[in-house]
Scaffold this motif. Structure first.
Motif, mmCIF file in Angstrom:
data_model
loop_
_atom_site.group_PDB
_atom_site.id
_atom_site.type_symbol
_atom_site.label_atom_id
_atom_site.label_comp_id
_atom_site.label_asym_id
_atom_site.label_seq_id
_atom_site.Cartn_x
_atom_site.Cartn_y
_atom_site.Cartn_z
ATOM 1 N N GLY A 1 0.790 -1.223 0.000
ATOM 2 C CA GLY A 1 0.000 0.000 0.000
ATOM 3 C C GLY A 1 0.822 1.272 0.000
ATOM 4 N N ASP B 1 -7.818 2.266 -0.109
ATOM 5 C CA ASP B 1 -6.542 2.750 -0.630
ATOM 6 C C ASP B 1 -6.867 3.889 -1.591
ATOM 7 O OD1 ASP B 1 -4.053 3.167 -1.720
ATOM 8 O OD2 ASP B 1 -3.570 1.048 -1.944
ATOM 9 N N GLU C 1 -6.361 7.040 -4.082
ATOM 10 C CA GLU C 1 -5.438 7.578 -5.074
ATOM 11 C C GLU C 1 -5.512 9.100 -5.022
ATOM 12 O OE1 GLU C 1 -3.346 5.744 -7.071
ATOM 13 O OE2 GLU C 1 -3.989 4.105 -5.790
ATOM 14 N N VAL D 1 -11.116 -4.702 -6.165
ATOM 15 C CA VAL D 1 -10.331 -3.739 -6.938
ATOM 16 C C VAL D 1 -11.011 -3.439 -8.264
ATOM 17 C CG1 VAL D 1 -8.177 -4.445 -5.882
ATOM 18 C CG2 VAL D 1 -8.896 -5.532 -7.992
ATOM 19 N N CYS E 1 -9.679 -0.753 -3.533
ATOM 20 C CA CYS E 1 -8.887 0.193 -4.315
ATOM 21 C C CYS E 1 -9.451 0.254 -5.727
ATOM 22 C CB CYS E 1 -7.413 -0.208 -4.356
ATOM 23 S SG CYS E 1 -6.356 1.091 -5.051
ATOM 24 N N GLY F 1 -6.625 -0.165 -9.767
ATOM 25 C CA GLY F 1 -6.544 -0.468 -8.339
ATOM 26 C C GLY F 1 -5.857 -1.785 -8.036
ATOM 27 N N SER G 1 2.631 3.802 -7.404
ATOM 28 C CA SER G 1 2.332 2.720 -6.468
ATOM 29 C C SER G 1 3.333 1.584 -6.612
ATOM 30 C CB SER G 1 0.922 2.183 -6.713
ATOM 31 O OG SER G 1 -0.051 3.164 -6.480
#
Length: 281
Positions: free
Chosen positions: A43, A239, A241, A117, A213, A121, A59
């Motif tokens: 993460g 998570d 962005e 996700v 995510c 993601g 990431s």
């Protein structure tokens, strides 16, 4: 009170590109060789720079590791990432970090893990997936629900298929792959919204932890589905962005009210940010 200057916050270490693999029309997989191990948590992110062009947050897509390898997926979305897509193995990049909070594996260990996700993601979530797989005996189960717009945009297809097969043999892993539409391309998964399978996944609210995510609209409807299944806010991790600029909480570019995403995030327990409407925009 005196403070100790930490040069790693501001001075990048040099990294050599070992491998670049095209993944989709817009994304490429990069494997770098660092000068020293990154010692990151799933993460977290790094600030990646190309001399003479600029720097951007990227990431980390590999799980924690002791060697000097760093893996990332970079989307061609701006001047820097476009220049990165034009680089070749052997060239040198700058890496600062890791930055951010990341997932606390000690907090997750012993819980059933559900990863939901959407699109890109999967890139940061792959780091958590790899970390769980490396200690699979410590987790009751791992469920991955991964969605994208079309088969042409699916990332890590071979890995997801391999996990599907592994789940068929050991019963601890379940992978559900979806697209919004097939665009008449070959597809061996489902067609539909990434939130749809939540209703069919066994969930024990006390012993399940969910990591999300994806695009902001996904969070809203995924969280609604999870809450309808009894999952409390404290057991949901998002998570986020955000367009980080400095990575060290100085520029305020990623600030959400009083919260600095680059330092306190990008991974947040949902009960921490549920009252911050801007967080999921």
């Amino acid at each position: 009170m005196t403070t100790t200057f930490d040069p790693t916050l501001y001075l990048p270490q040099l990294a050599r590109i070992r491998e670049i693999i095209p993944m989709t029309a817009r994304e490429k997989f990069f494997r770098l060789e660092l000068q020293k191990p990154l010692n990151h948590r799933p993460g977290q992110f790094v600030m990646l720079s190309l001399l003479g062009v600029g720097e951007a947050p990227i990431s980390i897509t590999c799980g924690p590791r002791d060697d000097t390898t760093l893996e990332m997926v970079i989307r061609d979305a701006g001047s820097l990432t476009h220049a990165l897509h034009a680089t070749k193995p052997g060239q040198t990049l700058g890496v600062r970090g890791p930055f951010g909070s990341g997932f606390d594996l000690d907090e997750l260990r012993g819980k059933a893990i559900v990863c939901i996700v959407g699109g890109l993601g999967l890139v940061p979530m792959r780091a958590l997936i790899q970390a769980v797989l490396a200690q699979l005996d410590a987790f009751p189960s791992l469920t991955i629900i991964s969605g994208c717009r079309s088969p042409a945009e699916e990332l890590f297809r071979d890995e997801m298929r391999a996990l599907e097969r592994l789940g068929d043999s050991n019963g601890k892993i379940r992978v559900i792959r979806l697209v919004d539409r097939t665009d008449h391309l070959p597809w061996d998964g489902r067609v539909g919204l990434v939130t749809a399978p939540i209703a069919e996944v066994p969930l024990d609210p006390e012993n399940t932890r969910v990591a999300l995510c994806g695009p902001p609209v996904m969070y809203k409807f995924a969280i609604m589905e999870l809450k309808s299944r009894g999952i409390p806010d404290a057991h949901i991790f998002v998570d986020l962005e955000r367009r980080m600029k400095c990575g060290v909480g100085k520029c305020g570019h990623c600030q959400i009210n009083q919260v600095y995403c680059c330092q306190e995030g990008p991974v947040f327990r949902f009960d921490r940010i549920a009252q911050l409407p801007e967080a999921l925009l």
